[in-house]
Design an enzyme around this catalytic site. Structure first.
Site, short mmCIF file in Angstrom:
data_model
loop_
_atom_site.label_atom_id
_atom_site.label_comp_id
_atom_site.label_asym_id
_atom_site.label_seq_id
_atom_site.Cartn_x
_atom_site.Cartn_y
_atom_site.Cartn_z
N LYS A 87 0.80 -1.22 0.00
CA LYS A 87 0.00 0.00 0.00
C LYS A 87 0.84 1.28 0.00
O LYS A 87 0.41 2.31 -0.52
CB LYS A 87 -0.88 -0.05 1.26
CG LYS A 87 -1.72 1.16 1.49
CD LYS A 87 -2.81 0.84 2.45
CE LYS A 87 -2.48 1.26 3.86
NZ LYS A 87 -3.71 1.30 4.67
N ASP A 88 2.01 1.20 0.59
CA ASP A 88 2.87 2.39 0.70
C ASP A 88 3.81 2.56 -0.49
O ASP A 88 4.51 3.57 -0.59
CB ASP A 88 3.72 2.32 1.97
CG ASP A 88 2.88 2.32 3.23
OD1 ASP A 88 1.75 2.85 3.17
OD2 ASP A 88 3.33 1.80 4.26
N SER B 220 -7.06 8.54 5.96
CA SER B 220 -6.99 8.62 4.50
C SER B 220 -8.22 9.25 3.88
O SER B 220 -9.35 9.13 4.37
CB SER B 220 -6.76 7.24 3.89
OG SER B 220 -7.97 6.52 3.84
N LEU B 221 -8.00 9.93 2.75
CA LEU B 221 -9.09 10.53 1.99
C LEU B 221 -10.01 9.45 1.45
O LEU B 221 -11.22 9.63 1.34
CB LEU B 221 -8.51 11.34 0.83
CG LEU B 221 -7.53 12.45 1.22
CD1 LEU B 221 -7.01 13.16 -0.03
CD2 LEU B 221 -8.20 13.44 2.15
N ARG B 222 -9.42 8.32 1.08
CA ARG B 222 -10.20 7.20 0.56
C ARG B 222 -11.24 6.75 1.58
O ARG B 222 -12.41 6.53 1.24
CB ARG B 222 -9.25 6.04 0.24
CG ARG B 222 -9.93 4.74 -0.13
CD ARG B 222 -8.92 3.62 -0.26
NE ARG B 222 -8.24 3.35 1.00
CZ ARG B 222 -8.74 2.61 1.99
NH1 ARG B 222 -9.92 2.05 1.88
NH2 ARG B 222 -8.07 2.44 3.11
N ARG B 223 -10.82 6.61 2.83
CA ARG B 223 -11.77 6.17 3.86
C ARG B 223 -12.79 7.27 4.14
O ARG B 223 -13.99 7.01 4.26
CB ARG B 223 -11.03 5.79 5.15
CG ARG B 223 -10.22 4.52 5.00
CD ARG B 223 -9.48 4.17 6.28
NE ARG B 223 -8.63 3.00 6.10
CZ ARG B 223 -7.34 2.95 6.44
NH1 ARG B 223 -6.76 4.01 6.98
NH2 ARG B 223 -6.65 1.85 6.25
N ARG C 81 -3.05 11.79 11.85
CA ARG C 81 -1.74 11.35 11.39
C ARG C 81 -1.17 10.35 12.37
O ARG C 81 -1.71 10.13 13.44
CB ARG C 81 -0.80 12.57 11.31
CG ARG C 81 -1.04 13.44 10.12
CD ARG C 81 -0.54 12.74 8.88
NE ARG C 81 -0.60 13.55 7.69
CZ ARG C 81 0.30 14.48 7.38
NH1 ARG C 81 1.30 14.73 8.20
NH2 ARG C 81 0.20 15.13 6.27
N GLY C 82 -0.05 9.80 12.01
CA GLY C 82 0.67 8.96 12.96
C GLY C 82 0.48 7.48 12.69
O GLY C 82 -0.42 7.08 11.96
N ASN C 83 1.33 6.67 13.28
CA ASN C 83 1.25 5.24 13.05
C ASN C 83 0.11 4.63 13.86
O ASN C 83 -0.59 5.32 14.60
CB ASN C 83 2.60 4.57 13.34
CG ASN C 83 3.01 4.73 14.79
OD1 ASN C 83 2.17 4.71 15.68
ND2 ASN C 83 4.29 4.89 15.03
N THR D 46 -0.18 5.19 17.66
CA THR D 46 -0.58 6.57 17.96
C THR D 46 -2.07 6.75 17.73
O THR D 46 -2.77 7.37 18.54
CB THR D 46 0.18 7.55 17.03
OG1 THR D 46 1.55 7.17 17.00
CG2 THR D 46 0.04 8.97 17.50
N ARG D 47 -2.55 6.21 16.61
CA ARG D 47 -3.96 6.40 16.27
C ARG D 47 -4.88 5.73 17.29
O ARG D 47 -5.91 6.27 17.66
CB ARG D 47 -4.24 5.87 14.87
CG ARG D 47 -3.78 6.86 13.81
CD ARG D 47 -4.18 6.41 12.44
NE ARG D 47 -3.08 5.78 11.73
CZ ARG D 47 -3.24 4.99 10.68
NH1 ARG D 47 -4.44 4.71 10.25
NH2 ARG D 47 -2.19 4.50 10.07
N CYS E 56 -1.73 9.01 -3.19
CA CYS E 56 -2.41 8.92 -1.90
C CYS E 56 -3.27 10.14 -1.60
O CYS E 56 -3.97 10.19 -0.61
CB CYS E 56 -1.39 8.68 -0.79
SG CYS E 56 -0.21 10.02 -0.66
#
Ligand SMILES: NCc1[nH]cc(CCC(=O)O)c1CC(=O)O
Length: 313
Positions: A82-83, A128-131, A148-150, A153-154, A241
């Site tokens: 994905k990245d 994400s904008l997609r979600r 943001r963040g991993n 963090t989320r 992205c």
């Protein structure tokens, strides 16, 4: 000569989990070879003094690993597919795509409620904008909080920011051992995943036959076909992205079905379509679907999304 094989990875918990998993798979297949993990920061300063034009301006999470590969500091790089941008730097290739985890997104809600059951105006965190676009398409009343963040963090922000729910990739949540927190697998008719979501890819120097032969058996034919179709769709849409694009390829025997969506940020406009064809034509199917979607209105949606992004960038 039994030189050690260096596996490059980012240093987030998820990235390390994925790289260790690949290392274990390789070690068990090749007990006589020495594999070593090399963690790398993605925002290191050395990015500044290397010809950026070679790498392009995408690949926020992959650039440094790619530079290390090109310089011979590592022999393979483990990424979330994905990245990984749809176009790789010259000299690098995807050597293997591992068997995909369940590719979808999941809801983690504070009171165990499903997406349809969240109270009106509920606050949902996503990265994400997609979600965002697809969630609003299904539930226009939701208040989307961009975070943001991993992953770690989320998850912390869910409680800290008093959100009602988070939407995350199943694969990441599962790999970090947090699957018991999942409230719902969000159905694909509500939300299509990101291109490549749930799949781990191994990037190598093009033509490095020793490394290619070491990693060959990691490749999963069905996952590779699905992700190839999704990436071809994305490339033809020139998505990246910053635009809300979702896609999912599913293989059934010798046939593959690819679904795609392009949605406006507010979820009000969307073009969603699907194609089915032979697995051997995965790339062509992705391009065909993209062209069909562009002609059906996706081009306008993408242009508007890009303009909006430029305004706020
Ligand atoms: N955007 C970061 C990212 N990159 C890959 C995954 C999940 C793992 C995968 O898709 O293989 C995640 C976390 C998420 O989106 O929730």
């Amino acid at each position: 000569m039994n030189k050690e094989i260096v596996i490059g990875t980012r240093e987030s918990r998820l990235a390390l989990w994925q790289a260790r998993w690949v290392a274990e798979q390789l070690q068990s297949r090749h007990p006589g070879v020495n594999f070593r993990l090399q963690g790398m920061k993605t925002h290191g300063d050395n990015i500044l003094d290397v010809a950026l034009a070679k790498i392009g301006d995408k690949g926020l999470f992959t650039k440094e690993l790619e530079l290390a590969l090109l310089k011979g500091k590592i022999d393979l790089a483990v990424h979330s597919m994905k990245d990984l941008p749809t176009e790789l730097p010259p000299g690098l290739s995807i050597g293997a795509i591992c068997r995909r985890e369940y590719p979808g997104d999941v809801l983690i809600s504070r009171r165990g409620l499903k997406l349809a059951e969240l109270p009106s105006g509920a606050r949902v965190g996503t990265s994400s904008l997609r979600r965002t676009a697809q969630l609003l398409r299904f539930r226009p009343d939701l208040q989307i909080s961009t975070m943001r963040g991993n992953l770690t963090t989320r998850l912390r922000k869910l409680t800290e920011q008093n959100l009602d729910a988070l939407v995350l990739a199943y694969a990441g949540v599962h790999r970090l051992g947090l699957a018991e927190q999942i409230t719902q697998r969000i159905p694909f008719d509500i939300c299509l995943p990101a291109v490549g979501q749930g799949a781990i890819g191994v990037e190598i120097r093009s033509g490095d036959e020793r490394i290619q032969s070491l990693i060959d058996s990691l490749n999963d034919r069905e996952t590779q076909a699905a992700v190839t179709a999704e990436r071809a769709l994305m490339k033809e849409l020139e998505g990246g992205c910053q635009v809300p694009v979702g896609a999912l390829g599913r293989v059934d025997g010798e046939m593959i079905t690819l679904e795609g969506i392009v949605a406006s940020l507010d979820g009000r406009r969307a073009v969603r379509d699907a194609v089915t064809g032979p697995v051997a034509e995965a790339s062509a199917l992705g391009r065909t679907l993209a062209r069909r979607m562009l002609a059906a209105g996706a081009a306008e949606i993408l242009n508007a999304a890009r303009q909006e992004f430029d305004l706020h960038a």
